[in-house]
Scaffold this motif. Structure first.
Motif, short mmCIF file in Angstrom:
data_model
loop_
_atom_site.label_atom_id
_atom_site.label_comp_id
_atom_site.label_asym_id
_atom_site.label_seq_id
_atom_site.Cartn_x
_atom_site.Cartn_y
_atom_site.Cartn_z
N MET A 1 0.83 -1.20 0.00
CA MET A 1 0.00 0.00 0.00
C MET A 1 0.87 1.26 0.00
O MET A 1 0.40 2.33 -0.35
N GLU A 2 2.15 1.08 0.39
CA GLU A 2 3.07 2.20 0.45
C GLU A 2 4.50 1.68 0.35
O GLU A 2 4.79 0.56 0.76
N ILE A 3 5.37 2.53 -0.19
CA ILE A 3 6.78 2.20 -0.31
C ILE A 3 7.58 3.24 0.45
O ILE A 3 7.34 4.45 0.30
N ILE A 4 8.51 2.78 1.27
CA ILE A 4 9.38 3.65 2.04
C ILE A 4 10.80 3.50 1.49
O ILE A 4 11.30 2.39 1.34
N VAL A 5 11.43 4.63 1.20
CA VAL A 5 12.81 4.63 0.71
C VAL A 5 13.64 5.43 1.71
O VAL A 5 13.28 6.56 2.06
N GLY A 6 14.73 4.84 2.17
CA GLY A 6 15.62 5.53 3.09
C GLY A 6 16.33 6.68 2.42
O GLY A 6 16.81 6.55 1.29
N LEU A 7 16.37 7.83 3.09
CA LEU A 7 17.06 9.02 2.58
C LEU A 7 18.30 9.25 3.44
O LEU A 7 18.19 9.70 4.58
N PRO A 8 19.49 8.91 2.92
CA PRO A 8 20.71 8.99 3.72
C PRO A 8 21.29 10.40 3.81
O PRO A 8 22.19 10.78 3.07
N LYS A 9 20.75 11.17 4.73
CA LYS A 9 21.25 12.53 4.93
C LYS A 9 22.57 12.49 5.69
O LYS A 9 22.86 11.54 6.42
N ASN A 10 23.35 13.55 5.52
CA ASN A 10 24.56 13.70 6.30
C ASN A 10 24.18 14.04 7.74
O ASN A 10 23.06 14.47 8.01
N MET A 11 25.11 13.88 8.66
CA MET A 11 24.82 14.14 10.07
C MET A 11 24.36 15.57 10.32
O MET A 11 23.59 15.82 11.23
N GLY B 1 22.40 17.20 8.40
CA GLY B 1 21.10 17.37 7.75
C GLY B 1 21.17 17.70 6.27
O GLY B 1 20.14 17.74 5.61
N THR B 2 22.37 17.93 5.75
CA THR B 2 22.50 18.20 4.32
C THR B 2 22.40 16.91 3.52
O THR B 2 22.44 15.81 4.10
N GLU B 3 22.24 17.04 2.23
CA GLU B 3 22.13 15.88 1.36
C GLU B 3 23.29 15.85 0.38
O GLU B 3 23.60 16.85 -0.25
N GLY B 4 23.89 14.68 0.25
CA GLY B 4 24.99 14.49 -0.68
C GLY B 4 24.59 13.60 -1.84
O GLY B 4 23.41 13.43 -2.16
N ILE B 5 25.59 12.98 -2.44
CA ILE B 5 25.38 12.14 -3.62
C ILE B 5 24.47 10.95 -3.30
O ILE B 5 23.58 10.62 -4.09
N SER B 6 24.65 10.32 -2.15
CA SER B 6 23.83 9.16 -1.80
C SER B 6 22.36 9.55 -1.64
O SER B 6 21.46 8.80 -2.05
N ALA B 7 22.10 10.72 -1.06
CA ALA B 7 20.72 11.18 -0.92
C ALA B 7 20.10 11.48 -2.28
O ALA B 7 18.94 11.14 -2.54
N ARG B 8 20.88 12.10 -3.17
CA ARG B 8 20.37 12.36 -4.53
C ARG B 8 20.05 11.05 -5.24
O ARG B 8 19.05 10.93 -5.96
N LEU C 1 9.99 9.20 1.36
CA LEU C 1 11.40 9.21 1.74
C LEU C 1 11.49 9.47 3.24
O LEU C 1 10.88 10.41 3.75
N VAL C 2 12.27 8.64 3.93
CA VAL C 2 12.42 8.77 5.39
C VAL C 2 13.91 8.90 5.71
O VAL C 2 14.72 8.09 5.25
N ASP C 3 14.24 9.91 6.51
CA ASP C 3 15.62 10.15 6.94
C ASP C 3 16.15 8.89 7.62
O ASP C 3 15.57 8.40 8.58
N GLU C 4 17.24 8.38 7.10
CA GLU C 4 17.76 7.11 7.60
C GLU C 4 19.16 7.23 8.20
O GLU C 4 19.91 6.27 8.22
N ARG C 5 19.50 8.39 8.72
CA ARG C 5 20.83 8.56 9.31
C ARG C 5 21.11 7.46 10.32
O ARG C 5 20.28 7.15 11.16
#
Length: 157
Positions: A53-63, A65-72, A92-96
């Motif tokens: 019913m829903e898909i969750i994708v981890g968003l690997p933010k930097n410590m 809170g910024t976003e790098g290549i992995s988050a993109r 997308l869920v913050d997965e730090r």
């Protein structure tokens, strides 16, 4: 039922939960195609099989809170899945620190670095899914951010 994806450069860990969102379990590890998007066919097959019913994708933010290549990369993956499966919400869920926690969990369970490489991505996906479910239960709101299906200038793709 929900599916969660931990998107890495070489592998994508996949986890699911039951209809009641009580039990999260590993599904599999998908190996990414280095030259193209062939791995998306494996993702499509899982989505067709599990019909979440829903898909969750981890968003690997930097410590910080910024976003790098992995988050993109995770955002791109989430968007591709969203466009391919328009009838399913993608969030997308913050997965730090989930990968660090997954390694620690497997180490504490007695698995060596060499033997847990094949499942660490699945454990990370479980942790992402558990986090999303906890956020939803605690706040009463959907976790993270909804993936937009709009193009860069506001139009639907």
């Amino acid at each position: 039922m929900r599916l969660a994806f931990d998107v890495g450069r070489a592998r994508i860990g996949v986890a699911s939960c039951d209809e009641q969102a009580i039990l999260c379990t590993p599904v599999e590890t998908i190996y990414r195609d280095k030259r193209g998007n062939e791995h998306l066919y494996d993702v499509d097959d899982l989505i067709d099989e599990y019909q979440p019913m829903e898909i969750i994708v981890g968003l690997p933010k930097n410590m910080d809170g910024t976003e790098g290549i992995s988050a993109r990369d995770a955002r791109n993956f989430a968007r591709q899945v969203s466009l391919r499966h328009r009838n399913i919400g993608v969030r997308l869920v913050d997965e730090r620190l989930t990968t660090v926690s997954a390694h620690r969990t497997l180490h504490e369970a007695g698995r060596t670095e060499r033997t847990h490489r094949s499942v660490v991505d699945q454990v990370s996906a479980i942790l992402i899914l558990e986090l999303a479910l906890d956020i939803e239960e605690t706040t009463g709101h959907p976790p993270g951010e909804q993936v937009s299906r709009k193009g860069p200038h506001g139009g639907h793709i």
